[in-house]
Design an enzyme around this catalytic site. Sequence first.
Site, short mmCIF file in Angstrom:
data_model
loop_
_atom_site.label_atom_id
_atom_site.label_comp_id
_atom_site.label_asym_id
_atom_site.label_seq_id
_atom_site.Cartn_x
_atom_site.Cartn_y
_atom_site.Cartn_z
N HIS A 1 -49.44 56.11 4.08
CA HIS A 1 -50.05 55.33 3.00
C HIS A 1 -49.54 55.84 1.67
O HIS A 1 -49.33 57.04 1.52
CB HIS A 1 -51.59 55.44 3.06
CG HIS A 1 -52.26 54.33 2.33
ND1 HIS A 1 -52.50 54.37 0.98
CD2 HIS A 1 -52.69 53.11 2.75
CE1 HIS A 1 -53.07 53.23 0.62
NE2 HIS A 1 -53.19 52.45 1.67
N ASP B 1 -55.00 49.95 9.34
CA ASP B 1 -54.38 48.87 10.12
C ASP B 1 -54.05 49.27 11.54
O ASP B 1 -53.91 48.41 12.41
CB ASP B 1 -53.12 48.38 9.40
CG ASP B 1 -53.49 47.59 8.17
OD1 ASP B 1 -54.59 47.03 8.15
OD2 ASP B 1 -52.68 47.54 7.24
#
Length: 436
Positions: free
Chosen positions: A313, A371
Site C-alpha cells: 500500500h 482487497d
Amino acid sequence: MKLADNKATLSFSNGSPSVEMPVYQGNIGPDVIDIRKLYAQTGMFTYDPGFLSTASCQSGITYIDGDKGELLYRGYPIEQLATNVDYLDTCHLLLKGELPNKTEQVAFHKLVTNHTMVNEQMQFFLRGFRRDAHPMAVLTGLVGALSAFYHDSTDINNPEHREIAAIRLIAKMPTLVAMAYKYGVGQPFMYPQNDLSYSGNFLRMMFGTPCEEYKVNPVIERAMDRIFILHADHEQNASTSTVRLCGSSGTNPFAAIAAGVACLWGPAHGGANEACLNMLEDIQRQGGVSKVGQFMEQVKDKNSGVKLMGFGHRVYKNYDPRAKLMQETCNEVLEALGLENDPLFKLAKQLEKIALEDDYFVQRKLYPNVDFYSGIVQRAIGIPVNLFTGIFALARTVGWIAQLNEMIGDPEYKIGRPRQLFTGSVKRDVKPLDQR
Ligand code: CMC
C-alpha cells in the site's frame, strides 16, 4: 489553518536569495510547507510526480497514519465503526461530520430509502451496452448519465443541489450496480425493496428473482455492510483526487463521481481485488498450492513484472487496519457458508503465510491490504469477480461526495491545475514535406 511556530527556508547553491515559506500544523499528522507563493517568488515549480510529498488540499474527513496502521473517519477508529454502526450511519458521519442520534438516524435512513429507484428510462440506456461489457464500463456510463436524468441537482455551487445529488448517488448506486450485474447474466432487474437494510436490499437486487421470495442471510448482510464501511473513504487516494480535480472545474456532481468510478477501475487502485482473485485462479489452474513457491520467485524477480496483488500500500507501511477487519469477516463468511476447505481459499491462506514470513515482503513492509480479503469474501458470497470494483465504487461514493462537498465549501479552493517540467522539443519550424 493553524500556523506553526517555525518557518521553512529554501536556499539555493547558486547565490539566489533564499525564500521563507509558512508552515501549517494539522490537528494530527505531518505539518505542511505552504509553497503557493514559490513560483511568484522564485520562478520555480516543485516536482512531485505521484504526489509523494504534496498535500493537495486541507481536509477534516479521514485521517490515516500509515506507520501506525490507523484509519479514522471524522476521528472515529475504523475498528469501532465497523463493529458498532452500520454503513448508512457511516455515510451520515462522513457527509455531515457526526454520527446520527436516533431521530437523525431514522430520518437519514428514510431519506436514502426514498431515493433507491432509478428513472425507468435508465434501463433502456443500459440496454445499449453489450451483455458482456465490463460492469465498470457500464457503471462509468450509468453514473455519468445520472446528470441526464436528474436535472434538478446538477449545480455544484448550489448547496441544495449538492445535498440531493449526494442522497441520490448513495441511494441509487446499489440499484445501478445490481442492474449492471443482472443485465450481464440476462436476468430481470429487481426493483429495490425499501423495508430491507441498505445491504439486505442490495443482496436481494443482486441475487433475488421475481420467481421466489429472497431471504437475506444475516451473516452475509453483515459482511456486505462491513465491506461498504471499510471502503467508504480513504483520504486523498487516486479516485478521490480525481473527483476533486474533476469537480474543481465546476462540473456537476454526477460527472465528477463518474470520473472517480473510472479512476477506481485501475488494477493499482480499486481493481486490485479483481486482479487478486484472477491471480489466485491463475495459480490454481497451474497446479494450486504446489506452485506457490514458483509464483513467489516470479514476484520477487524485478524483471518478471509480476506483483503479488492484494499486497502493499502507498500509505500503510505497517499493516492495513481494514485488512484485519476484513480477515475476520472472511473467516465468518467462509464458516457460515461451509467453504473453509475450498481450494482457492486454502491457496490464499498459503500465499498470505509465505508473504508474511518472507524477507522480500518483510523488508519492504508489504502486508495484505483490504482487497486481498474482500475479494475472497465477495467470491464466497457469489459476487462475480468482474463486479468487485463496482462494489468498491458503490461503497466509496459517499467518500467521494463528502470530499467534493468539502472542497466546494473551502474558501481556498481553486480549479486544480498542476504544473510540469517540460522535457520535449524546444521551439522549432515546420519543414516542408520533402525535407522532413
Ligand atoms: N508485490 C511485489 N512487490 C511489491 C508489491 C507487490 N504487491 N508492492 C510493492 N512491491 C515492491 C516494489 O517492487 C518496490 O520494490 P523495490 O523497492 O525493490 O523497487 C517496493 O515494494 C516498494 O513499492 P512501490 O511500488 O514503491 O510502492 P507504491 O507505494 O508506489 O505502490 C501499490 C503501492 C499499492 C501500488 C503496490 O504495492 C501494488 O501495486 N500492490 C498491488 C496492487 C494492490 O493490491 N493495490 C491495492 C491497494 S489497496 C486498495 C486501495 O486503497 O486502493
